[in-house]
Design an enzyme around this catalytic site. Sequence first.
Site, PDB file in Angstrom:
ATOM      1  N   LYS A   1      29.492  34.833 -10.734  1.00 44.36           N
ATOM      2  CA  LYS A   1      28.347  34.055 -11.240  1.00 44.36           C
ATOM      3  C   LYS A   1      27.151  34.136 -10.308  1.00 44.36           C
ATOM      4  O   LYS A   1      26.016  34.059 -10.758  1.00 44.36           O
ATOM      5  CB  LYS A   1      28.748  32.596 -11.495  1.00 44.36           C
TER       6      LYS A   1
ATOM      7  N   LYS B   1      36.571  40.150 -20.297  1.00 44.83           N
ATOM      8  CA  LYS B   1      36.973  38.905 -20.966  1.00 44.83           C
ATOM      9  C   LYS B   1      35.953  38.497 -22.052  1.00 44.83           C
ATOM     10  O   LYS B   1      34.750  38.672 -21.848  1.00 44.83           O
ATOM     11  CB  LYS B   1      37.084  37.841 -19.859  1.00 44.83           C
TER      12      LYS B   1
ATOM     13  N   LYS C   1      31.528  33.200 -23.795  1.00 43.55           N
ATOM     14  CA  LYS C   1      30.424  32.565 -24.538  1.00 43.55           C
ATOM     15  C   LYS C   1      29.097  33.152 -24.129  1.00 43.55           C
ATOM     16  O   LYS C   1      28.159  33.179 -24.896  1.00 43.55           O
ATOM     17  CB  LYS C   1      30.317  31.084 -24.153  1.00 43.55           C
TER      18      LYS C   1
HETATM   19  P1  ATP Z   1      31.341  30.772 -19.665  1.00 40.62           P
HETATM   20  O1  ATP Z   1      31.497  32.047 -20.443  1.00 40.62           O
HETATM   21  O2  ATP Z   1      30.176  29.925 -20.075  1.00 40.62           O
HETATM   22  O3  ATP Z   1      31.523  30.925 -18.183  1.00 40.62           O
HETATM   23  P2  ATP Z   1      34.035  30.180 -20.305  1.00 40.62           P
HETATM   24  O4  ATP Z   1      34.230  30.250 -21.770  1.00 40.62           O
HETATM   25  O5  ATP Z   1      34.549  31.266 -19.452  1.00 40.62           O
HETATM   26  O6  ATP Z   1      32.529  29.855 -20.083  1.00 40.62           O
HETATM   27  P3  ATP Z   1      35.092  27.478 -20.100  1.00 40.62           P
HETATM   28  O7  ATP Z   1      34.373  27.020 -21.294  1.00 40.62           O
HETATM   29  O8  ATP Z   1      34.987  26.547 -19.003  1.00 40.62           O
HETATM   30  O9  ATP Z   1      34.630  28.903 -19.593  1.00 40.62           O
HETATM   31  O10 ATP Z   1      36.606  27.770 -20.424  1.00 40.62           O
HETATM   32  C1  ATP Z   1      37.455  26.826 -20.973  1.00 40.62           C
HETATM   33  C2  ATP Z   1      38.861  27.330 -21.024  1.00 40.62           C
HETATM   34  O11 ATP Z   1      38.938  28.537 -21.791  1.00 40.62           O
HETATM   35  C3  ATP Z   1      39.445  27.695 -19.658  1.00 40.62           C
HETATM   36  O12 ATP Z   1      40.769  27.233 -19.615  1.00 40.62           O
HETATM   37  C4  ATP Z   1      39.412  29.188 -19.604  1.00 40.62           C
HETATM   38  O13 ATP Z   1      40.443  29.717 -18.799  1.00 40.62           O
HETATM   39  C5  ATP Z   1      39.652  29.534 -21.061  1.00 40.62           C
HETATM   40  N1  ATP Z   1      39.067  30.840 -21.406  1.00 40.62           N
HETATM   41  C6  ATP Z   1      37.756  31.197 -21.324  1.00 40.62           C
HETATM   42  N2  ATP Z   1      37.575  32.458 -21.776  1.00 40.62           N
HETATM   43  C7  ATP Z   1      38.817  32.906 -22.122  1.00 40.62           C
HETATM   44  C8  ATP Z   1      39.303  34.150 -22.669  1.00 40.62           C
HETATM   45  N3  ATP Z   1      38.487  35.148 -22.934  1.00 40.62           N
HETATM   46  N4  ATP Z   1      40.624  34.264 -22.920  1.00 40.62           N
HETATM   47  C9  ATP Z   1      41.476  33.232 -22.675  1.00 40.62           C
HETATM   48  N5  ATP Z   1      41.085  32.038 -22.176  1.00 40.62           N
HETATM   49  C10 ATP Z   1      39.771  31.870 -21.892  1.00 40.62           C
END
Ligand code: ATP
Length: 333
Positions: free
Chosen positions: A115, A197, A200
């Site tokens: 980040k 991965k 969002k």
């Molecule tokens: P950003 O992309 O804004 O950093 P994010 O989607 O990675 O956000 P969070 O919204 O905080 O992060 O994630 C919430 C939960 O979703 C966490 O438990 C994270 O491990 C899970 N998660 C996020 N992306 C994935 C993915 N691609 N596959 C599986 N689990 C995920």
Amino acid sequence: MDKDRKLIFSGIQPTGTFTLGNYIGAVRNWKPLQEEYNCVYCVVDMHAITVRQDPIKLRQNTMNAYALLMACGVDPQKSILFIQSHVRTHAELSWILSCNTQFGELSRMTQFKDKSQRHADDVNAGLFTYPVLMAADILAYNADLVPVGIDQKQHLELARNVAQRFNQRYGEFFTLPEPYIPDVGAKVMSLQEPTKKMSKSDENPNACILILDDKDTIIRKFKRAVTDSESEVCYREGKDGINNLMSIYSTITGKDFDSITSEFAGKGYGDFKLAVGEAVADHLEPIRTEFARLSKDKAYLRECYTDGAEKALKYSQRIVSKVYRKVGFVDKT
Ligand code: ATP
Ligand code: LTN
């Protein structure tokens, strides 16, 4: 709260609509866990501001995230469901834990490195101490288990190390939290770059499925998913795109990889992509409907998050006031 049950804690950032990754990797499991554990779930708006947020959007995203969790089956009667900034104990404990966390161990966090590269113009102290606040979220409830996607494993290990260090300095107190990571779907990949991965914050809208996308959009995105030049639907190293679609299909339908391979034997990727799209869209449909219904009832949502915050404060306050005493702060009487 049932005294004989273990405690689950998890959180999600209100940084936009949840992706299929958030759903499969984490949130989907939150509902069934309510039947066996005491569950505490939280929308972590304080974590969200570690990267620049528009205040109006953050407020909206926080309300939406809260309603979405309910639409995904988190029941505020069964679980404590609240908004992080409503419960002061998280910030209070975070300070104490930060005094028990080493600069070096925070510097090793891959999410921070990642980040701070992506937001090079704003490498703020909060981004650096993000994992300490996450440790405080978990330890303020002495949680046993933390359901998250695999990308959060390193943060969880840090939380365990900090808890252990505190216990050594001040006497056994914190439970060491264990990660609860699904076998399949712990890392849902981008539909456009299946070695990355699904996130969002991806700039390419075709890379991720949002759980509020309509059926046509979901099917279109799956049709465009990047695969390979072969044609056999099977799980094999190097077939990142197909492996990802198989994992998604498997978690949504409950079918294992062998039966998916037989189901699509002799058929092409086109048929498979359509089937994945339809299965996902049909699975998400009731969530979309329930979200629309809940979103209209702002008064009910307010009632739920107010009650959630009250319960969360009551529970965590007991733990954090013991921590205050342990570190040598004077009682307020
Ligand atoms: P950003 O992309 O804004 O950093 P994010 O989607 O990675 O956000 P969070 O919204 O905080 O992060 O994630 C919430 C939960 O979703 C966490 O438990 C994270 O491990 C899970 N998660 C996020 N992306 C994935 C993915 N691609 N596959 C599986 N689990 C995920
Ligand atoms: N960092 C997590 C969100 C999060 C969290 C938590 C998850 C904040 N506090 C406590 C589990 C437990 C993420 O998913 N990006």
